[in-house]
Design a protein around this motif. Sequence first.
Motif, short mmCIF file in Angstrom:
data_model
loop_
_atom_site.label_atom_id
_atom_site.label_comp_id
_atom_site.label_asym_id
_atom_site.label_seq_id
_atom_site.Cartn_x
_atom_site.Cartn_y
_atom_site.Cartn_z
N LYS A 1 26.09 39.34 64.28
CA LYS A 1 27.00 38.76 63.85
C LYS A 1 28.45 39.47 63.75
O LYS A 1 28.24 40.89 63.11
N THR A 2 30.08 39.06 63.32
CA THR A 2 30.18 40.05 63.55
C THR A 2 32.02 40.29 62.36
O THR A 2 32.17 40.89 61.97
N ASP A 3 31.32 39.06 61.87
CA ASP A 3 31.05 38.93 60.34
C ASP A 3 30.98 39.93 59.34
O ASP A 3 30.22 40.08 59.30
N LEU A 4 32.16 40.14 57.75
CA LEU A 4 31.66 40.32 57.23
C LEU A 4 31.85 39.34 55.75
O LEU A 4 32.43 39.17 56.23
N TRP A 5 30.83 39.79 54.52
CA TRP A 5 31.33 38.84 53.47
C TRP A 5 31.13 39.73 52.28
O TRP A 5 30.38 40.94 52.41
N LEU A 6 31.67 39.58 51.40
CA LEU A 6 31.91 40.48 49.99
C LEU A 6 31.35 39.68 48.72
O LEU A 6 31.64 38.23 48.28
N VAL A 7 30.03 40.04 48.73
CA VAL A 7 29.46 39.36 47.28
C VAL A 7 29.61 40.10 46.30
O VAL A 7 29.02 40.84 46.14
N ASP A 8 29.90 39.19 45.73
CA ASP A 8 30.48 39.78 43.85
C ASP A 8 29.84 39.06 43.36
O ASP A 8 29.48 37.53 42.51
N PHE A 9 28.96 40.05 42.22
CA PHE A 9 27.38 39.47 41.39
C PHE A 9 28.00 39.29 39.48
O PHE A 9 27.66 38.11 40.02
N ASP A 10 29.09 39.93 39.70
CA ASP A 10 29.20 39.68 38.38
C ASP A 10 30.38 38.19 38.46
O ASP A 10 29.95 36.91 37.41
N ALA A 11 31.12 37.62 39.70
CA ALA A 11 31.29 36.68 39.48
C ALA A 11 30.45 35.17 40.19
O ALA A 11 30.83 34.33 40.26
N GLY A 12 29.86 36.05 41.03
CA GLY A 12 29.06 35.20 41.25
C GLY A 12 29.50 33.96 42.69
O GLY A 12 28.99 32.65 43.17
N THR A 13 29.59 35.06 43.45
CA THR A 13 30.85 34.45 44.35
C THR A 13 30.96 35.00 45.95
O THR A 13 29.83 36.23 45.94
N VAL A 14 30.54 34.55 47.36
CA VAL A 14 30.77 35.55 48.36
C VAL A 14 32.02 34.79 49.06
O VAL A 14 31.89 33.48 49.56
N ALA A 15 32.44 35.90 49.79
CA ALA A 15 33.52 35.41 50.32
C ALA A 15 33.92 36.32 51.88
O ALA A 15 33.29 37.09 51.64
N PRO A 16 34.25 35.80 52.29
CA PRO A 16 34.00 36.07 53.88
C PRO A 16 35.88 37.74 53.03
O PRO A 16 36.59 37.56 52.97
#
Length: 64
Positions: A12-27
């Motif tokens: 895959k070419t996309d990357l994702w930011l996973v923020d464990f404190d906020a419980g979020t996943v964002a491109p």
Amino acid sequence: MTNAVVLGLEGKTDLWLVDFDAGTVAPVEHTSDFRKSGKPMIKGIDLAVAINSAPDVGSGFMDK
């Protein structure tokens, strides 16, 4: 220590930011050339397992 990681799946070419404190996943919109070397970069990660689906984890598949 920061409780976030940037993830990219093989093929895959996309990357994702996973923020464990906020419980979020964002491109990640602005990526660098980190992936061009083809080598995995694992800094501050002591376990990473690619799975086919989230239900595999919940079903105990990863406990075997």
